[in-house]
Design a protein around this motif. Structure first.
Motif, PDB file in Angstrom:
ATOM      1  N   THR A 178       0.827  -1.201   0.000  1.00  0.00           N
ATOM      2  CA  THR A 178       0.000   0.000   0.000  1.00  0.00           C
ATOM      3  C   THR A 178       0.862   1.251   0.000  1.00  0.00           C
ATOM      4  OG1 THR A 178      -1.558  -1.298   1.319  1.00  0.00           O
ATOM      5  CG2 THR A 178      -2.017   1.028   1.075  1.00  0.00           C
ATOM      6  N   ARG A 179       1.988   1.236   0.724  1.00  0.00           N
ATOM      7  CA  ARG A 179       2.908   2.385   0.704  1.00  0.00           C
ATOM      8  C   ARG A 179       3.437   2.612  -0.704  1.00  0.00           C
ATOM      9  NH1 ARG A 179       7.339   2.240   2.444  1.00  0.00           N
ATOM     10  NH2 ARG A 179       7.791   4.302   3.207  1.00  0.00           N
ATOM     11  N   LYS A 180       3.828   1.526  -1.365  1.00  0.00           N
ATOM     12  CA  LYS A 180       4.336   1.662  -2.737  1.00  0.00           C
ATOM     13  C   LYS A 180       3.262   2.212  -3.667  1.00  0.00           C
ATOM     14  CE  LYS A 180       8.020  -1.816  -2.637  1.00  0.00           C
ATOM     15  NZ  LYS A 180       8.498  -3.118  -3.178  1.00  0.00           N
ATOM     16  N   GLU A 181       2.030   1.799  -3.436  1.00  0.00           N
ATOM     17  CA  GLU A 181       0.920   2.282  -4.245  1.00  0.00           C
ATOM     18  C   GLU A 181       0.727   3.785  -4.052  1.00  0.00           C
ATOM     19  OE1 GLU A 181      -3.612   0.734  -5.122  1.00  0.00           O
ATOM     20  OE2 GLU A 181      -2.770   0.443  -3.138  1.00  0.00           O
ATOM     21  N   ILE A 182       0.814   4.246  -2.807  1.00  0.00           N
ATOM     22  CA  ILE A 182       0.668   5.672  -2.527  1.00  0.00           C
ATOM     23  C   ILE A 182       1.854   6.446  -3.115  1.00  0.00           C
ATOM     24  CG2 ILE A 182       0.551   7.413  -0.703  1.00  0.00           C
ATOM     25  CD1 ILE A 182      -2.008   5.704  -1.102  1.00  0.00           C
ATOM     26  N   MET A 183       3.075   5.895  -3.009  1.00  0.00           N
ATOM     27  CA  MET A 183       4.250   6.536  -3.599  1.00  0.00           C
ATOM     28  C   MET A 183       4.081   6.688  -5.110  1.00  0.00           C
ATOM     29  SD  MET A 183       6.988   7.142  -1.455  1.00  0.00           S
ATOM     30  CE  MET A 183       8.491   6.668  -2.299  1.00  0.00           C
ATOM     31  N   TYR A 184       3.608   5.628  -5.746  1.00  0.00           N
ATOM     32  CA  TYR A 184       3.383   5.658  -7.192  1.00  0.00           C
ATOM     33  C   TYR A 184       2.360   6.740  -7.551  1.00  0.00           C
ATOM     34  CZ  TYR A 184       1.696   4.090 -11.771  1.00  0.00           C
ATOM     35  OH  TYR A 184       1.294   4.036 -13.081  1.00  0.00           O
ATOM     36  N   THR A 185       1.289   6.818  -6.756  1.00  0.00           N
ATOM     37  CA  THR A 185       0.261   7.813  -7.004  1.00  0.00           C
ATOM     38  C   THR A 185       0.805   9.222  -6.850  1.00  0.00           C
ATOM     39  OG1 THR A 185      -1.418   6.268  -6.191  1.00  0.00           O
ATOM     40  CG2 THR A 185      -2.045   8.580  -6.316  1.00  0.00           C
ATOM     41  N   LEU A 186       1.633   9.448  -5.827  1.00  0.00           N
ATOM     42  CA  LEU A 186       2.217  10.774  -5.612  1.00  0.00           C
ATOM     43  C   LEU A 186       3.091  11.196  -6.788  1.00  0.00           C
ATOM     44  CD1 LEU A 186       3.206  10.571  -1.833  1.00  0.00           C
ATOM     45  CD2 LEU A 186       1.381  11.939  -2.841  1.00  0.00           C
ATOM     46  N   LYS A 187       3.891  10.257  -7.301  1.00  0.00           N
ATOM     47  CA  LYS A 187       4.777  10.585  -8.417  1.00  0.00           C
ATOM     48  C   LYS A 187       4.001  10.862  -9.702  1.00  0.00           C
ATOM     49  CE  LYS A 187       8.697   8.047  -6.489  1.00  0.00           C
ATOM     50  NZ  LYS A 187       9.551   6.834  -6.547  1.00  0.00           N
ATOM     51  N   GLU A 188       2.783  10.310  -9.787  1.00  0.00           N
ATOM     52  CA  GLU A 188       1.936  10.525 -10.961  1.00  0.00           C
ATOM     53  C   GLU A 188       1.259  11.885 -10.965  1.00  0.00           C
ATOM     54  OE1 GLU A 188      -0.975   7.379 -11.208  1.00  0.00           O
ATOM     55  OE2 GLU A 188      -0.121   6.817 -13.137  1.00  0.00           O
ATOM     56  N   MET A 189       1.275  12.584  -9.842  1.00  0.00           N
ATOM     57  CA  MET A 189       0.437  13.763  -9.675  1.00  0.00           C
ATOM     58  C   MET A 189       1.074  15.063 -10.156  1.00  0.00           C
ATOM     59  SD  MET A 189      -1.306  12.803  -6.027  1.00  0.00           S
ATOM     60  CE  MET A 189      -2.073  14.376  -5.862  1.00  0.00           C
ATOM     61  N   GLN A 238      11.729   7.084   4.950  1.00  0.00           N
ATOM     62  CA  GLN A 238      11.955   6.432   3.663  1.00  0.00           C
ATOM     63  C   GLN A 238      11.186   7.164   2.568  1.00  0.00           C
ATOM     64  OE1 GLN A 238      14.233   3.801   3.644  1.00  0.00           O
ATOM     65  NE2 GLN A 238      14.244   4.395   1.484  1.00  0.00           N
ATOM     66  N   LEU A 239       9.970   7.581   2.867  1.00  0.00           N
ATOM     67  CA  LEU A 239       9.189   8.389   1.936  1.00  0.00           C
ATOM     68  C   LEU A 239       9.911   9.703   1.645  1.00  0.00           C
ATOM     69  CD1 LEU A 239       6.582   9.212   0.391  1.00  0.00           C
ATOM     70  CD2 LEU A 239       5.654   9.974   2.592  1.00  0.00           C
ATOM     71  N   VAL A 240      10.424  10.343   2.681  1.00  0.00           N
ATOM     72  CA  VAL A 240      11.151  11.606   2.513  1.00  0.00           C
ATOM     73  C   VAL A 240      12.327  11.420   1.564  1.00  0.00           C
ATOM     74  CG1 VAL A 240      12.586  13.312   3.716  1.00  0.00           C
ATOM     75  CG2 VAL A 240      10.454  12.508   4.761  1.00  0.00           C
ATOM     76  N   CYS A 241      13.107  10.361   1.789  1.00  0.00           N
ATOM     77  CA  CYS A 241      14.328  10.151   1.007  1.00  0.00           C
ATOM     78  C   CYS A 241      14.037   9.802  -0.448  1.00  0.00           C
ATOM     79  CB  CYS A 241      15.166   9.036   1.642  1.00  0.00           C
ATOM     80  SG  CYS A 241      15.858   9.481   3.238  1.00  0.00           S
ATOM     81  N   GLU A 242      12.970   9.073  -0.705  1.00  0.00           N
ATOM     82  CA  GLU A 242      12.693   8.607  -2.060  1.00  0.00           C
ATOM     83  C   GLU A 242      11.861   9.587  -2.871  1.00  0.00           C
ATOM     84  OE1 GLU A 242      11.274   4.585  -2.403  1.00  0.00           O
ATOM     85  OE2 GLU A 242      12.421   3.932  -0.657  1.00  0.00           O
ATOM     86  N   TRP A 243      11.164  10.492  -2.217  1.00  0.00           N
ATOM     87  CA  TRP A 243      10.212  11.341  -2.937  1.00  0.00           C
ATOM     88  C   TRP A 243      10.555  12.828  -2.932  1.00  0.00           C
ATOM     89  CZ3 TRP A 243       7.024  15.176  -0.893  1.00  0.00           C
ATOM     90  CH2 TRP A 243       6.046  15.682  -1.772  1.00  0.00           C
TER      91      TRP A 243
END
Length: 567
Positions: free
Chosen positions: A469-480, A495-500
């Motif tokens: 689910t975290r990966k799904e949310i990350m993917y959605t954020l990058k799509e926006m 981890q979210l901070v570092c990758e996004w």
């Protein structure tokens, strides 16, 4: 005999077509510290609610099988009796706080049971929970971590042998998370309490727990000692559980033939530092920085001060003389300890809170001169609890609501496109409050962008979520990127901070303590110690091996440490 014995337990919620628990069996010994892991929706919370009798005494459904607590069948005891055997601190623990002052709340359950020593029991529970000295404080004076401890004290006051905590550190900074688990360890080792935690943070499981129960599709896959359990990397990942990054790195090095341990895989940074001491850091080429014009400002704070009124004492000051500019196209992470002002800053931007002094501008116009409707077309806030975004009977109607209210042309078509974009078409007619964690997050994002805001604010978007689910949310954020110009996230998820994020704002004691890239923030040990934030484990491991290493993912680590010192 085991303290907890479950045999062939099956439970189906009313209206559900399939059971959430299927022929589930488990034994838990007295004095254990057990972590329950599994993907969202596998039945973890349902299992724990059978232990304190909420299922089936309060939450009805099709129940079969046996659940014994200290030799007695939960079907033969009522919820009130079971509460004195099994204490429960829920994921939404704020709902367990019912009285205005700390001691009043901690002793309230005992008062309800007619115990003459209810105050003494409350004081003892506060002492065990690390809240001595706060007895007369109002509950709204507590931090998030302290409020969680108060909920724990309320359960402890009844003297249960078993304590269950559902996601105890999901919304806490590292300092408060550490404190929660240190208190749980004391309760386990010094008070003899049997502790059960539902937990996604495997680094805390490695440090504090004794056994791990893996659940999948409503069944118990296995219960193992913690080191053996966390070493089953592929099996955990298949169930959407992140093993410790140190363990993942060791597993992948082992497959490459570069690490051949004769003992279990390392599960902590200190163990990894010893295990990988022969690895040598390889200098990485510095990335080329493209020259570009600085993006235009979209929001600015000018000498802003903000305070909350207090029932007792002086108003609580959150910001004083805050100056800050947000620019178009930025992915901004807002970090800091609980109470640092992250949510307050976002509410100032949306006009939900007015500054005590100073000004805030959106697109060059002062917020004080704009109506709420005008502000909402520029900036949108997605709340920490996604269910707070749902006010209608279906997510289709929730997404359409703001567009309908503002009479936006073609709102029906725009609703259809948002449902499709966020992969919600098949769920369009479902009540948002009845969706899974990841589905609720996606739906709340769709609601947040319905008016095409230039600035999107997200409060803890990955809290309580498993890997998938975290990966799904990350993917959605990058799509926006093509929906909204600027995105700001308040989070403890490093981890979210570092990758996004491409810009990190660190809040501390009413000011911006640091503003920079991930290298500038996480390489500054003084700053990390000052504000109490903690980089991902793999970053700490890399720097323990070589101070020059700045590794944010396991891939970064494996690419940076390619050689051995012998070579």
């Amino acid at each position: 005999m085991s303290l907890i014995h479950i045999q062939d337990l099956t439970f189906t919620y009313p209206g559900a077509s399939t059971p959430i628990l299927r022929n589930f069996s488990l034994d838990v010994e007295a004095g254990d510290f057990l972590a329950v892991v599994g993907n969202n929706g596998c039945g973890k919370s349902t299992l724990c609610k059978t232990l304190n009798g909420l299922i089936p005494h309060f939450i009805a459904g099709d129940f079969s099988g046996t659940v014994l607590v200290d030799g007695e069948n939960t079907l033969d005891m009522d919820v009130g009796t079971l509460a004195r055997r099994v204490g429960y601190v829920y994921q939404d623990f704020e709902n367990q706080i019912v009285r205005p002052t700390v001691l009043d709340d901690a002793s309230y359950a005992c008062l309800n049971y007619g115990m003459e020593d209810y105050l003494d029991r409350g004081k003892k529970a506060l002492e065990l929970s690390g809240l001595s000295g706060r007895e007369k404080d109002y509950i709204w004076q507590l931090s998030g971590g302290q409020t969680h401890l108060l909920a724990l004290a309320g359960a402890l006051a009844l003297g249960p042998d078993v304590l269950i905590l559902d996601e105890p550190i999901a919304q806490l900074d590292p300092a408060h998370a550490d404190r929660i688990y240190q208190i749980l360890r004391d309760l386990n080792q010094k008070q003899g309490k049997t502790i059960i935690v539902i937990e996604h943070h495997t680094e805390y499981i490695a440090d504090y727990c004794r056994h791990v129960l893996l659940m999948k599709d409503g069944r118990a896959v296995w219960k193992l000692p913690v080191r053996e359990a966390l070493g089953r990397v592929e099996e955990l990942e298949e169930s959407s559980i992140f093993p410790p990054q140190v363990t993942i790195a060791a597993s992948r090095l082992q497959k490459q033939g570069r690490y051949l341990p004769c003992a279990p895989l390392p599960v902590t940074v200190s163990e990894g530092t010893r295990a990988f001491q022969k690895l040598s850091w390889k200098t990485q080429p510095a990335p080329e920085k493209a020259k570009a014009e600085p993006p235009r400002p979209v929001a600015s704070f000018f000498n802003v001060s903000a305070s909350y009124r207090s029932v007792k004492g002086e108003p609580h000051k959150v910001f004083e003389d805050l100056n800050l500019t947000l620019r178009s196209g930025e992915n901004i992470a807002l970090v800091g300890t609980n109470g640092a002002g992250k949510s307050t800053l976002m509410k100032l931007l949306t006009g939900l809170i007015r500054p005590g002094s100073g000004n805030i501008s959106l697109g060059g116009r002062l917020i004080s001169e704009a109506s709420p409707e005008e502000i909402s077309q520029t900036v949108s806030l997605v709340y920490q609890n996604p269910e707070d975004m749902f006010i209608k009977d279906s997510i289709k109607n929730d997404i359409a609501y703001a567009m309908q209210a503002r009479k936006i042309p073609d709102w029906e078509e725009k609703t259809r496109l948002l449902l499709k974009r966020f992969r919600l078409t098949d769920l369009a007619n479902r009540d948002g409050r009845l969706l899974s964690g990841g589905q609720m997050r996606r739906a709340s994002l769709a609601i947040g962008v319905a008016l095409n805001p230039k600035i999107l604010l997200l409060d803890e978007p990955t809290a309580n979520l498993d890997i998938a689910t975290r990966k799904e949310i990350m993917y959605t954020l990058k799509e926006m990127k093509d929906i909204t110009e600027t995105v700001m996230i308040a989070t403890h998820d490093m981890q979210l901070v570092c990758e996004w994020a491409d810009r990190i704002l660190v809040l501390h004691q009413g000011r911006v303590a640091a503003d920079g890239t991930r290298d500038e923030i996480f390489a500054d040990r003084r700053l990390l110690d000052l504000v109490g934030i903690r980089p991902p484990e793999i970053f700490a491991l890399g720097r323990a091996l070589d101070e020059r290493a700045l590794c944010y993912t396991v891939d970064d680590f494996l690419n940076a440490f390619k050689e051995t010192r012998d070579e």
